[in-house]
Design a protein around this motif. Structure first.
Motif: not given
Lengths: 934, 192
Positions: A500-505, A701-706, A818-826
């Protein structure tokens, strides 16, 4: 100065002449213009004078050609925008704030159909409505226009056809808005509805009625507007890769979302000249298009750029509504104001292209990047706009910052019955960059190496050439990567954070000004011109056509002039609003303004400086080389007491000709190869950026928060760190919108479903992460004081950084923005099903166990670090071209060294058989080769 | 033809001045402020209460003027961006927006200024979260909000009296004719 000025030569006091007449003698009077505060010169600010010329400013990237022009006045300091006070007091006048005497209101009638022939337009009812003063239709302006001379395909109002819902059909002007709306509703249009196209893939097919017809250049009878094929390098290198990424990406259309809706005021003045007030990024192109459409010479049109309430590329086309206002005003004989509501802004659009992008990346056994294959099909909507260029940018702007073994690009832009796509911040480069950077991350995963090290070991050095022949000069990519790695504590977080926590470049590469002006031969006219004038009061008036759209170009110009002449910035007055008084400038796009305009301004200022110093030489007797300019004074460098004020020098210089006038211009050096499309992506300098993003993903929920972003951008030299940081954070905001929430949603019937700011989700203050802007200064040899762009490039890396961070958090890649929650959750539920996981909180997260390659890469990166430092400071001036990493000699043309090192601009017969989606555009012949219409 | 709404006399106190005008009874406050009261600093961005550019203070409370009927503002005290500064002197919030980069293109700025001034009037020591909540109804496309928050924090410090309102970076009216260090008085044209 005590004693003051003397009126004329002669005796000190009044005297009596021989004939007995008394004449006035010399009389003291105060020097004109003096009397302001701060009567003492300030000391030189050595902290802002480069060490190469005796100051204390550290120059890790070496000396710069403009160092000697530095006076420590403004460059490198946090200067508020010079027009900030107008903006914070509500005095800034935007398009809709222009109120002329006797104005009337215009309103546009728009098409309700996606695609239809206009059979007839009946305006009689509207004309008879009391209060209506003018009505116009397509017949009033049959001439075509468009932002690019090669693709003029727009009319002021529909001639023959409407091409998307919201396309202009007619317009009316009436005494007030209510009457204008009423009249617009009374215009009766008869349409013959045609089969419309909404899926960009269908645009590749032959149809009965293509949306536009390009004559002999039309590709079959399809809706392909532009197709591109480019191939460089040795294709055999991609055989037997040690890692390979294949990604099919989908990007939705994105709108600029500037807060100011379009507005325009047209007024034919008492001399019959058109005065057009419009918030334009590129007033000059609008100027040209107006002349064409209205059939009036350009010198009879004055385009007045109002303050621009945000542009981002969305106000850079000449717009039909500008023509409509001018036509209505001409008919009515009164000024006409048209202002858009938010929905109309979405109909005009020109936002980022919806795209299908397929990338294949290859790495060889040494983790060198042996090939990029990119296939980009982009949806242009109803008109060409900047699309010709976008088609190229989707590929060619991926050829750096990495050294590539081969590069293969097929691109196609198709017309569909949607509002036109066009240029938007990060023009053409954003989507492909996202796909490519995510691909690199994936390859690093396959090779079990750190993605930052993979990048660091494959970078092009400063002063090199890309595989497509772009000339890279300054290059701060390496420092940017190093800084974000350090700042984000990358090594302790990457692949080590909990679920649930991530870091990217992610990295970015962008042009700093396009190398070729669109409308003319660069050898005949410069890209940018700046005029300067100083009269006896000492104030400096600078005329430039650079359009300040909020990015601070006016401030940048004022700053460099102040810097060269060592004057307080309050003494510089930039006039940039009117085409009557401003020299021609290409406007604010391609991130060109600071680079080109400030360069032109420096040249103009240096000319004035020379005149001032020569005047001081006359008076002081010291050669200009030994004179110093500092805070309104000129003095002998070894003894500051020997000197004169700026005003005295100015008046001395004015003796013969009055006001000092100078003109400076900038033109880019000759660049680029000879292959087809070689001009696309050429720039006098390139900017580089690297971001690290940290995200929280709610697996349930698939919700992403940067949450955090470390954003390093190489802008060459920050003329104004305050403004550069503003651009970096602002870019983050806009890119974050595209990757997480923003999309133009078209329903099943092709209707745009969210043409308002409630349903079109621009991130609010709560969605913004903590952004740590990091400025990298690589000191560009041709930039003004070393500066490059900072407006667009910083947008690119945020998208892949977030997508990669999401993978780090939950081990899932979604290639559909966009990476909306529905796509991530799916995607999460799909993975749970496949891996038979009951609870989302038990999802496995990716972990990294370094392979042997890691050490090798780190070693190579360290070697390259030394190599780059030497090249940056030009300690090492040997040639470097893309391919050296693969063992080729940079001094011999690669075609001669490697069999199969190709430059191709058309697919071969065998390639035709295996082309990707956009490549299919090459299956059709152009009309001229089909014996069709010529 | 659409029947025209009957005109009514509309009285309000706008930026400390009593205003009276004849408006259609169904007029929107935004239109009245822009077209009748001449407050063109109040911006129209979306007409549906999503962007916050039209925010004004009505009796001290920030309101979206595009969603407010003019009649609802009648007889009340309305403060627009034009009313924030005290004569020629910028309010701290205005000063700070300039200095900290809170304003780029400037179109959303009037709305942000009014919303944050309303916050500072109530609370001169807002937390970052309170600031965010005060401006959550305002969209800015240029700055990414961070420099806006910086600006509001800096203005709050001035409101609390912890910091002096900073004078402009350099003087507004520099003398183009300054004297140098240790300069002897000498007539022009005579170098030492």
């Amino acid at each position: 100065m005590a004693g003051g000025y003397k009126q004329q030569p002669g005796s000190r006091s009044s005297e009596t002449r021989k004939d007995g007449k008394r004449v006035a003698g010399k009389q003291s009077f105060a020097p004109p213009g003096s009397g302001g505060s701060r009567p003492k010169m300030a000391e030189r600010d050595l902290d802002f004078i480069p060490e190469m010329v005796g100051g204390k400013e550290h120059q890790p990237a070496g000396a710069h050609i403009h160092d000697r022009a530095r006076t420590g006045t403004t460059v490198g300091k946090r200067i508020p925008l010079v027009d900030a006070n107008a903006k914070v007091t509500g005095q800034a006048w935007y398009g809709d704030d222009v109120r002329l005497q006797n104005e009337i209101i215009g309103r546009i009638v728009r098409s309700p159909h996606h695609y239809a022939k206009v059979v007839s337009v009946d305006t009689s009812k509207a004309e008879n409505l009391p209060g209506v003063l003018a009505v116009a239709t397509g017949d009033d302006a049959p001439n075509k226009f468009g932002v690019l001379p090669v693709t003029k395909d727009e009319h002021a109002m529909a001639v023959e056809k409407v091409r998307h819902v919201g396309d202009l059909v007619a317009c009316v002007a009436a005494i007030d808005e209510a009457t204008a709306r009423e009249a617009a509703a009374l215009i009766e249009v008869e349409y013959e509805v045609l089969d419309s196209i909404h899926d960009m893939k269908k645009g590749l097919e032959d149809v009965d009625e293509p949306i536009h017809w390009r004559g002999k250049y039309h590709v079959g009878t399809t809706n392909v507007q532009k197709r591109v094929f480019q191939e460089f390098g040795d294709r055999s290198m991609v055989e037997n890769p040690s890692a390979m990424y294949h990604g099919k990406w989908k990007f939705q259309g994105v709108n600029h979302g500037f807060t100011e809706p379009h507005a325009v005021v047209a007024h034919w003045d008492s001399n019959g000249r058109l005065q057009l007030y419009t918030p334009q990024q590129v007033p000059h192109y609008a100027h040209r298009a107006l002349a064409t459409v209205l059939e009036v010479p350009m010198h009879q049109i004055n385009v007045i750029r109002t303050f621009v309430g945000g542009g981002f590329g969305g106000k850079s086309d000449p717009f039909p509504h500008e023509m409509c206002a001018a036509i209505l005003a001409r008919k009515a004989g009164r000024p006409v104001r048209i202002n858009f509501d938010r929905e109309e802004v979405f109909w005009v659009n020109r936002g980022r292209h919806p795209s299908h992008i397929e990338v294949q990346l290859y790495a060889d056994e040494d983790a060198r990047i042996s090939g990029f294959d990119i296939d980009a099909l982009i949806d242009g909507g109803g008109f060409a706009s900047f699309g010709h260029v976008t088609s190229y940018y989707n590929g060619v702007l991926a050829t750096a910052p990495y050294e590539l073994g081969s590069f293969h690009y097929t691109g196609a832009r198709v017309w569909t019955n949607k509002p036109a796509s066009g240029a938007m911040r990060g023009h053409g480069a954003v989507n492909t960059r996202c796909a490519v950077e995510v691909g690199l991350d994936d390859m690093a995963e396959q090779l079990q190496v750190d993605p930052i090290d993979l990048r660091l070991a494959n970078l092009l050095p400063p002063h090199s050439r890309t595989i497509s022949g772009f000339r890279i000069t300054s290059n701060g990519m390496r420092q940017a990567l190093q800084k974000v790695r350090e700042g984000s504590d990358w090594d302790n977080k990457f692949r080590k954070l909990p679920l649930g926590k991530g870091i990217g470049i992610g990295c970015g590469f962008f042009i700093s000004g396009s190398g070729l002006p669109i409308h003319w031969d660069p050898n005949k006219f410069p890209h940018a011109t700046v005029h300067m004038q100083i009269d006896m009061d000492g104030g400096v008036t600078v005329h430039t056509g650079a359009a300040d759209i909020g990015q601070g170009s006016t401030t940048a110009v004022a700053q460099v002039v102040a810097e060269v002449l060592a004057l307080p910035i309050e003494m510089i007055h930039v006039r940039s609003h009117e085409s009557d008084t401003s020299p021609v400038d290409l406007g604010s796009y391609s991130s060109r303004v600071t680079f080109m305009n400030a360069n032109a301004a420096i040249r103009a200022a240096l000319e004035i400086k020379e005149k001032l110093l020569n005047a001081a030489w006359d008076v002081l007797g010291y050669h200009p080389d030994t004179l110093v300019l500092n805070d309104r004074r000129i003095y002998y460098k070894h003894d500051p007491a020997i000197g004169m004020s700026y005003l005295e020098a100015l008046h001395k210089a004015q003796e013969d000709k009055g006001a000092l006038i100078s003109s400076g211009a900038y033109r880019s050096p000759p660049m680029g190869g000879v292959h087809k499309g070689a001009a696309a992506g050429l720039a006098p300098a390139y900017s580089f950026s690297a971001y690290v993003a940290e995200v929280d993903v709610d697996v349930e929920t698939g919700l992403i928060k940067c949450t955090d972003v470390w954003a390093a951008h190489d802008c060459g030299k920050a003329l104004n760190p305050l403004a550069v940081e503003g651009q970096i954070i602002g870019s983050c905001h806009m890119g974050l919108g595209q990757v997480l929430t923003e999309q133009m949603v078209y329903g099943r019937s092709g209707h745009l479903q969210n043409p308002n700011l409630l349903d079109y989700k621009i991130p609010s203050v709560h969605e913004m992460p903590n952004v740590t802007p990091i400025i990298i200064e690589s000191c560009d040899p041709e930039g003004p004081f070393g500066a490059k762009e900072a407006g667009e490039g910083p947008l690119l890396p945020i998208l892949p950084a977030v997508v990669n961070a999401v993978y780090d958090a939950i081990g899932i890649r979604v290639n559909d923005l966009p990476l909306t929650p529905d796509k991530i959750w799916a995607a999460i539920t799909k993975k749970m099903k496949i891996e038979r996981i009951e609870d989302a909180t038990n999802l496995p997260v990716p972990r990294l166990d370094f392979s042997e390659l890691q050490e090798k890469l780190a070693k190579r990166a360290a070697e390259h670090n030394i190599r780059d430092k030497k090249r940056q400071t030009t300690e090492d001036t040997s040639a470097y071209v893309n391919g050296v990493l693969f063992g080729f000699d940079p001094n011999i043309p690669l075609e001669e060294q490697v069999e199969g090192w190709a430059h191709a601009d058309k697919p071969s017969a065998e390639q035709l058989a295996e082309l990707g989606l956009a490549g299919k555009a090459w299956l059709k012949e152009e009309q001229r080769n089909m014996g069709g219409e010529n | 033809m659409i029947p025209v709404a009957p005109s009514v006399v509309w009285k309000s106190n706008i930026n400390g001045q009593q205003k009276e005008s004849l408006i259609p009874s169904n007029a929107i406050l935004l239109d009245v402020l822009r077209d009748k009261a001449g407050c063109l600093g109040v911006k129209r961005g979306c007409d549906m209460g999503t962007c916050g550019c039209c925010t004004v203070m009505i009796d001290g409370v920030p309101r979206l003027s595009c969603l407010t009927m003019a009649q609802d503002g009648a007889g009340k005290e309305i403060i627009t961006v034009e009313g924030l500064s005290d004569g020629a002197h910028l309010a701290p919030i205005q000063q700070c927006f300039g200095e900290h980069g809170g304003s780029q293109c400037g179109f959303c700025t009037p709305g942000f200024l009014v919303a944050s001034q309303a916050l500072l009037n109530e609370n001169s020591n807002p937390s970052e979260q309170e600031i965010a909540c005060a401006i959550e109804g305002n969209l800015c496309r240029c700055t990414g909000y961070q420099q806006i928050i910086d600006s509001i924090k800096a203005a709050a410090e001035i409101h609390r009296g912890e910091k002096e309102s900073t004078p402009p970076v350099s003087d507004a009216h520099p003398d183009p004719h300054p004297t140098g260090p240790d300069e002897p008085t000498m007539p022009p044209g005579h170098a030492r």
